[in-house]
Design an enzyme around this catalytic site. Structure first.
Site, mmCIF file in Angstrom:
data_model
loop_
_atom_site.group_PDB
_atom_site.id
_atom_site.type_symbol
_atom_site.label_atom_id
_atom_site.label_comp_id
_atom_site.label_asym_id
_atom_site.label_seq_id
_atom_site.Cartn_x
_atom_site.Cartn_y
_atom_site.Cartn_z
ATOM 1 N N SER A 170 -11.331 -55.254 -20.813
ATOM 2 C CA SER A 170 -12.733 -55.677 -20.732
ATOM 3 C C SER A 170 -13.610 -54.461 -20.475
ATOM 4 O O SER A 170 -13.300 -53.625 -19.618
ATOM 5 C CB SER A 170 -12.930 -56.690 -19.601
ATOM 6 O OG SER A 170 -14.304 -56.808 -19.268
ATOM 7 N N ARG B 221 -16.347 -54.509 -19.032
ATOM 8 C CA ARG B 221 -17.018 -54.629 -17.738
ATOM 9 C C ARG B 221 -16.075 -54.292 -16.570
ATOM 10 O O ARG B 221 -16.500 -54.183 -15.423
ATOM 11 C CB ARG B 221 -17.545 -56.049 -17.573
ATOM 12 C CG ARG B 221 -18.775 -56.183 -16.675
ATOM 13 C CD ARG B 221 -18.523 -56.690 -15.281
ATOM 14 N NE ARG B 221 -19.769 -56.884 -14.552
ATOM 15 C CZ ARG B 221 -20.102 -57.974 -13.907
ATOM 16 N NH1 ARG B 221 -19.291 -59.022 -13.919
ATOM 17 N NH2 ARG B 221 -21.236 -58.036 -13.237
ATOM 18 N N SER B 222 -14.822 -54.083 -16.870
ATOM 19 C CA SER B 222 -13.824 -53.848 -15.830
ATOM 20 C C SER B 222 -13.695 -52.362 -15.512
ATOM 21 O O SER B 222 -13.293 -51.579 -16.378
ATOM 22 C CB SER B 222 -12.469 -54.382 -16.293
ATOM 23 O OG SER B 222 -11.412 -53.824 -15.534
ATOM 24 N N PRO B 223 -13.978 -51.952 -14.267
ATOM 25 C CA PRO B 223 -13.778 -50.537 -13.919
ATOM 26 C C PRO B 223 -12.316 -50.125 -13.999
ATOM 27 O O PRO B 223 -12.003 -48.986 -14.353
ATOM 28 C CB PRO B 223 -14.308 -50.439 -12.487
ATOM 29 C CG PRO B 223 -14.242 -51.827 -11.948
ATOM 30 C CD PRO B 223 -14.483 -52.731 -13.122
ATOM 31 N N SER C 70 -10.200 -51.238 -16.184
ATOM 32 C CA SER C 70 -9.923 -50.992 -17.600
ATOM 33 C C SER C 70 -10.348 -49.578 -17.982
ATOM 34 O O SER C 70 -9.649 -48.887 -18.735
ATOM 35 C CB SER C 70 -10.649 -52.023 -18.473
ATOM 36 O OG SER C 70 -10.071 -53.308 -18.350
#
Length: 213
Positions: free
Chosen positions: A10, A12-14, A16
């Protein structure tokens, strides 16, 4: 025989973002294909329950992400704008989401063009690398170009199909693999959840005899 690792990711995922250098090294070191399988953030997938009664998970993530980035020697700054339009006081998610659907669609199209992991690396570094205004001017186009792709060409292609059908299939596949979070790497049906599980995935590749490059 081609060995495939599915990467559920994602923008929006740090976490990731933080996993992307390890994924690039994994592909360099092993005879594997990394297939980017973009998913929508959990704030959209489980928006009725995420942090609904307890802020402790979010508070911990805010501490851990900064600590983990420092440990890895990576820059990090919370995105401006946030890829998700969300009130972080109430956690209410806006109906209109101009950023995340575009980014996730680009991830789908990049994988169709064989450069999913490259796009994930360069675009997540743009979003999470500590510089505000990732959506301004040519910054996104330049990040896409660093991945070896052309933003205008990709968006023309995306106008011809609905990438969310692919994304929904990715949601179902992640669930079938036995997890819900990102990043999750799946190899031969076995999920490896978390930015800090690439070493465990390497161990598994060695155990089954995946050749090194």
């Amino acid at each position: 025989m081609s060995h495939i690792v599915d990467v559920y990711f994602s923008f929006r995922s740090p976490y990731s973002y933080l996993v992307t250098p390890d994924l690039m090294r994994l592909r360099d070191d092993y005879a594997v294909e990394l297939h980017l399988r973009p998913v929508l953030p959990i704030a959209l997938r489980t928006k009725d329950t995420l942090f609904a009664t307890d802020r402790k998970p979010l508070d911990y993530i805010l501490i851990d992400v900064l600590r983990r980035a420092e440990f890895l020697g990576m820059k990090i700054g919370f995105p401006s704008p946030d890829p998700i339009v969300q009130d972080m006081g109430t956690f209410e998610v806006a109906k209109e989401q101009p950023y995340i659907h575009r980014l996730t669609g680009l991830g789908v199209e990049a994988q169709r063009r064989g450069k999913g992991i490259e796009l994930a690396y360069h675009v997540s570094h743009l979003i999470w690398g500590g510089e505000p205004g990732w959506d301004e001017g040519d910054r996104l186009a330049d990040a896409v170009a660093r991945a070896g792709l052309d933003l205008a060409q990709m968006e023309t292609a995306l106008a011809g199909y609905d990438p969310m059908t692919v994304v929904e299939a990715n949601h179902a596949a992640l669930d079938a693999a036995g997890h819900w979070g990102v990043p999750t790497m799946v190899f031969e049906g076995e999920p490896f959840f978390g930015q800090d599980r690439v070493d465990t995935l390497r161990w598994r590749l060695d155990k089954v005899g995946v050749p090194k490059r």
